[in-house]
Design an enzyme around this catalytic site. Structure first.
Site, PDB file in Angstrom:
ATOM      1  N   GLY A  11       0.836  -1.208   0.000  1.00 30.26           N
ATOM      2  CA  GLY A  11       0.000   0.000   0.000  1.00 30.26           C
ATOM      3  C   GLY A  11       0.864   1.249   0.000  1.00 30.26           C
ATOM      4  NE  ARG A  72      -1.092  -4.796  -0.330  1.00 30.04           N
ATOM      5  CZ  ARG A  72      -1.936  -3.783  -0.121  1.00 30.04           C
ATOM      6  NH1 ARG A  72      -2.971  -3.626  -0.901  1.00 30.04           N
ATOM      7  NH2 ARG A  72      -1.752  -2.939   0.873  1.00 30.04           N
ATOM      8  CG  ASP A 103       4.616  -7.533   8.144  1.00 29.53           C
ATOM      9  OD1 ASP A 103       5.456  -7.629   9.037  1.00 29.53           O
ATOM     10  OD2 ASP A 103       3.972  -8.500   7.684  1.00 29.53           O
ATOM     11  CB  THR A 125       2.911   0.960   6.104  1.00 31.59           C
ATOM     12  OG1 THR A 125       1.560   0.702   6.520  1.00 31.59           O
ATOM     13  CG2 THR A 125       3.820   0.675   7.287  1.00 31.59           C
ATOM     14  CG  ASP A 127      -1.475  -0.168   8.032  1.00 30.56           C
ATOM     15  OD1 ASP A 127      -2.343   0.688   7.790  1.00 30.56           O
ATOM     16  OD2 ASP A 127      -1.357  -1.216   7.373  1.00 30.56           O
ATOM     17  CG  ASP A 129       1.679  -2.628  10.345  1.00 29.01           C
ATOM     18  OD1 ASP A 129       2.600  -1.944   9.842  1.00 29.01           O
ATOM     19  OD2 ASP A 129       0.997  -3.429   9.682  1.00 29.01           O
ATOM     20  NE  ARG A 171      -2.160  -4.459   5.617  1.00 27.32           N
ATOM     21  CZ  ARG A 171      -2.705  -4.880   4.495  1.00 27.32           C
ATOM     22  NH1 ARG A 171      -3.592  -5.841   4.509  1.00 27.32           N
ATOM     23  NH2 ARG A 171      -2.374  -4.348   3.345  1.00 27.32           N
TER      24      ARG A 171
END
Ligand code: F6P
Length: 319
Positions: A11, A72, A103, A125, A127, A129, A171
């Site tokens: 992303g 992706r 990730d 990202t 996120d 994360d 996510r």
């Protein structure tokens, strides 16, 4: 190290362009040839590779998205796909690779490292994360985008004395919801790391209404479930009109914040320096406000911890 490649994968995130710019210009400054790779690992397998010069990254630092495009790639998850990628890197004479992504993209870089490719990752990202780094490129801009939306929703929510459930991305990570919940003064933050109890949520809302609260802003991380479904449950229990807003991909776009531009620029430069120093299989991050780097295996084995203090604070401050 004579030639390096750079790609963006997964992303997109605001600040990726600033990172590409830093990789290209730092590389050239050190006398390297820098090759851009279009469409992430998919473009790598297909040889979508071209030489970049200083001017090819002009006028992009303020732009969201990624000039290299992103994808992706299913094929790259297979051994055959990865071997193809290694061969393409050899054919183009690329000795080192900078991967900008999250990730999944880092797992790709890890796989390439195991096949002998000198690879360094930059966390890109929204996120946030990735456990090994305090911040990922794009997170701060996404927070500001969400905050702007919360401010607007708050206006209409107060006028109508409604409950507003705002679903944000991330996510399985609740950081976007948690940080914007604090910054936006939300009544409740719901994140996958904690889950929620419907009765308790409704009690908070009803008690708030009795205390004179005009609105109820609920920040819901997508990893917990959908806002539409939660809105109808909450409305049924509380009897208060409830609306849901799913912010979606608006969170991935926009001009990167100053923080993300600076983070991306320093991380991009550091990634190139690591390759020149012969340190591959590394990921660049930020710890204690300083740019750091870590072995990719170690970084990917770490589990992201959410900020419990901030979570508790969001509860205290919402009263
Ligand atoms: O990883 C970034 C992210 O925006 C997540 O927050 C979200 O779950 C996902 O990507 C959406 O992916 P796509 O753009 O493929 O719909």
């Amino acid at each position: 190290m004579r030639t390096i490649g750079v790609l963006t994968s997964g992303g997109d995130a605001p600040g990726m362009n600033a990172a590409i710019r830093a990789v290209v210009r730092t590389g050239i400054d050190h006398g390297l040839k820098v090759m851009g790779i279009h469409r992430g690992y998919s473009g790598l397998i297909n040889g979508e590779i071209f030489e970049m010069d200083r001017r090819s990254v002009s006028d992009i630092i303020h732009k969201g998205g990624t000039i290299l495009k992103t994808a992706r790639c299913e094929e790259f998850t297979t051994d055959a796909g990865r071997e193809k990628a290694v061969n393409v890197l050899k054919v183009f004479g690329i000795d080192g690779l900078v991967v900008i992504g999250g990730d999944g993209s880092f797992r790709g870089a890890q796989a390439l490292s195991k096949l002998g490719v000198a690879a360094v990752g930059i966390p890109g990202t929204i996120d946030n994360d990735l456990a090994y780094t305090q911040y990922t490129v794009g997170f701060d801009t996404a927070l500001n985008t969400v905050l702007d939306a919360i401010n607007k929703i708050r206006d209409t929510s107060s006028s109508h004395e409604r409950i507003s459930i705002i679903e944000v991305m991330g996510r399985n990570c609740g950081d976007i919801a948690l940080y914007t919940g604090i910054a936006g003064g939300a009544e409740k933050v719901i994140i996958p790391e904690k889950g929620y109890d419907l009765n308790e949520l409704c009690r908070i809302i009803i008690e708030g209404k009795i205390r004179g609260k005009l609105h109820n802003l609920i920040l819901l991380a997508e990893g917990v479930g959908g806002a539409n479904e939660l809105a109808s449950k909450v409305e049924n229990v509380t009897g208060i009109e409830t609306r849901s807003t799913i912010l979606g991909h608006i969170q991935r776009g926009g001009s990167p914040s100053a923080f993300d531009r600076i983070l991306a620029s320093t991380m991009g430069a550091r990634a190139v320096e690591l390759l020149i120093e012969g340190k591959s299989s590394r990921v660049v991050g930020v710890q204690g406000g300083k740019i750091s780097d870590m072995d990719i295996d170690e970084a990917l084995s770490m589990k992201h911890e959410f900020n419990e203090y901030l979570y508790n604070l969001s509860r205290v401050l919402s009263y």
